[in-house]
Design a protein around this motif. Structure first.
Motif, PDB file in Angstrom:
ATOM      1  N   LEU A   1       0.823  -1.205   0.000  1.00 10.45           N
ATOM      2  CA  LEU A   1       0.000   0.000   0.000  1.00 10.45           C
ATOM      3  C   LEU A   1       0.857   1.254   0.000  1.00 10.45           C
ATOM      4  O   LEU A   1       0.540   2.248  -0.662  1.00 10.45           O
ATOM      5  N   ARG A   2       1.953   1.199   0.696  1.00 10.57           N
ATOM      6  CA  ARG A   2       2.813   2.370   0.819  1.00 10.57           C
ATOM      7  C   ARG A   2       3.567   2.695  -0.463  1.00 10.57           C
ATOM      8  O   ARG A   2       4.013   3.832  -0.653  1.00 10.57           O
ATOM      9  N   GLN A   3       3.732   1.728  -1.329  1.00 13.43           N
ATOM     10  CA  GLN A   3       4.535   1.932  -2.532  1.00 13.43           C
ATOM     11  C   GLN A   3       3.977   3.048  -3.420  1.00 13.43           C
ATOM     12  O   GLN A   3       4.739   3.772  -4.058  1.00 13.43           O
ATOM     13  N   ASN A   4       2.667   3.189  -3.467  1.00 15.97           N
ATOM     14  CA  ASN A   4       2.046   4.208  -4.309  1.00 15.97           C
ATOM     15  C   ASN A   4       1.395   5.316  -3.483  1.00 15.97           C
ATOM     16  O   ASN A   4       0.558   6.066  -3.995  1.00 15.97           O
ATOM     17  N   ALA A   5       1.789   5.398  -2.226  1.00 23.17           N
ATOM     18  CA  ALA A   5       1.187   6.390  -1.341  1.00 23.17           C
ATOM     19  C   ALA A   5       2.085   7.623  -1.223  1.00 23.17           C
ATOM     20  O   ALA A   5       3.305   7.550  -1.417  1.00 23.17           O
ATOM     21  N   SER A   6       1.475   8.749  -0.908  1.00 20.31           N
ATOM     22  CA  SER A   6       2.247   9.955  -0.618  1.00 20.31           C
ATOM     23  C   SER A   6       2.909   9.799   0.742  1.00 20.31           C
ATOM     24  O   SER A   6       2.625   8.843   1.479  1.00 20.31           O
ATOM     25  N   ASP A   7       3.772  10.731   1.094  1.00 17.13           N
ATOM     26  CA  ASP A   7       4.450  10.649   2.391  1.00 17.13           C
ATOM     27  C   ASP A   7       3.451  10.662   3.539  1.00 17.13           C
ATOM     28  O   ASP A   7       3.556   9.847   4.474  1.00 17.13           O
ATOM     29  N   SER A   8       2.489  11.558   3.482  1.00 18.08           N
ATOM     30  CA  SER A   8       1.510  11.646   4.565  1.00 18.08           C
ATOM     31  C   SER A   8       0.627  10.404   4.608  1.00 18.08           C
ATOM     32  O   SER A   8       0.285   9.908   5.691  1.00 18.08           O
ATOM     33  N   GLN A   9       0.259   9.861   3.442  1.00 16.59           N
ATOM     34  CA  GLN A   9      -0.538   8.639   3.403  1.00 16.59           C
ATOM     35  C   GLN A   9       0.263   7.455   3.936  1.00 16.59           C
ATOM     36  O   GLN A   9      -0.263   6.618   4.671  1.00 16.59           O
ATOM     37  N   GLY A  10       1.549   7.408   3.564  1.00 18.98           N
ATOM     38  CA  GLY A  10       2.410   6.339   4.058  1.00 18.98           C
ATOM     39  C   GLY A  10       2.569   6.403   5.563  1.00 18.98           C
ATOM     40  O   GLY A  10       2.567   5.374   6.249  1.00 18.98           O
ATOM     41  N   ASN A  11       2.698   7.609   6.104  1.00 27.26           N
ATOM     42  CA  ASN A  11       2.798   7.776   7.549  1.00 27.26           C
ATOM     43  C   ASN A  11       1.528   7.309   8.247  1.00 27.26           C
ATOM     44  O   ASN A  11       1.577   6.686   9.314  1.00 27.26           O
ATOM     45  N   ALA A  12       0.385   7.606   7.637  1.00 29.43           N
ATOM     46  CA  ALA A  12      -0.890   7.201   8.221  1.00 29.43           C
ATOM     47  C   ALA A  12      -1.007   5.673   8.269  1.00 29.43           C
ATOM     48  O   ALA A  12      -1.541   5.115   9.240  1.00 29.43           O
TER      49      ALA A  12
END
Length: 295
Positions: free
Chosen positions: A194-205
């Motif tokens: 999921l984190r591979q295509n996420a923004s930094d803030s989305q990845g942090n969440a």
């Protein structure tokens, strides 16, 4: 916590004093604790950074040095970091407890629980997730299914973070074992994708939800440990205090005076306490789904 004289795990690998890069891969420089930006002055590969830390690396920023430690109450013991032998025995006993708890739960589900190895190191260590230093704090590497811990962190937990007590230390270990459970159940793989295509803030969440679930699993360990009769008065208070002291908001407020929610990777103090307590009170894995609804 009643831990003396009990079964100790044999799945402890001691790499202390071996010299970094040789033999067992331990040794190296002593941690230089310093402030800087939003992290620590040591490079670890991304997998360790977002999955591995059981304790937020902001906890070790130099800005915390001036914060002092919380007063120790009668319910908060000094911990067991006094002598190497005693601390080694404590760590091995807590690890054995996690083996018993998760072994029984996996067995009840018709599965076998592969026990993780806990690696003790000083200064630096080489893992299957890369090279890490003591300043990273305790972490779990899913690539080799090992937990990594420099025992000096326990002294920092007490003196720098204001979280004394043996059960606060046990909570740290149980949290890292929680990541192992997530690895076995496929959570770490799924969230990594999921984190591979996420923004930094989305990845942090996403990372926050991963960490809060590990807190909840630590609470389940505490639930079963209490049922076994090993928890003493004040132990849960020590864990709850530790969860409060290592919340992202508390750490950021102490280290930089400003709270930046989008940069949270482990959750607020309130969230960490909430999810540990949920696991402790319910004792049900189904209550630890941090990926559905609000947190």
């Amino acid at each position: 916590m009643r831990w003396q004289g009990r079964r100790q795990s044999s799945n402890v690998e001691d790499r202390r004093g071996g010299g970094f890069g040789g033999g067992m891969g331990g040794g190296g420089m002593r941690i230089p604790v310093r402030a800087g930006g939003g992290g620590i002055g040591i490079i670890v590969i991304a997998l360790v950074l977002w999955l591995g830390f059981g304790i937020n690396p902001l906890a070790l920023l130099g800005g915390l040095d001036g914060g002092g430690s919380a007063p120790q109450t009668s319910q908060q013991g000094p911990g067991v970091e006094g002598t190497a032998d005693q601390t080694d025995d404590f760590v091995a006993t807590v690890l054995a407890d996690t083996e018993d708890v998760w072994g029984k739960r996996f067995q009840a589900a018709g599965e076998t629980y592969p026990k993780p190895t806990l690696v003790l190191f000083d200064d630096q260590v080489r893992s299957a997730c890369g090279i890490a230093g003591s300043a990273t704090g305790p972490f779990y590497c899913p690539n080799d299914q090992k937990l990594y811990l420099d025992l000096t962190f326990f002294r920092q937990l007490k003196s720098q973070l204001g979280a004394p007590g043996d059960f606060a230390q046990a909570y740290v270990i149980a949290h890292e074992v929680g990541h192992h459970v997530q690895n076995l159940t496929g959570v770490l793989k799924q969230t990594n994708q999921l984190r591979q295509n996420a923004s930094d803030s989305q990845g942090n969440a996403i990372s926050v939800r991963v960490e809060l679930q590990a807190d909840c699993y630590a609470g389940i360990w505490a639930h079963d440990t209490q049922a076994a009769g090993y928890i003493e008065a004040g132990d849960i208070d020590e864990a709850m205090n530790a969860a409060e002291q290592i919340g992202d908001d508390t750490l950021q407020r102490k280290s930089q005076g400003v709270v930046v929610p989008d940069s949270f990777t482990h959750g607020t103090s309130e969230q960490r306490q909430k999810w540990f307590h949920r696991g402790y009170e319910s004792g049900e894995i189904g209550q630890c789904d941090t990926f559905k609804g609000g947190i």
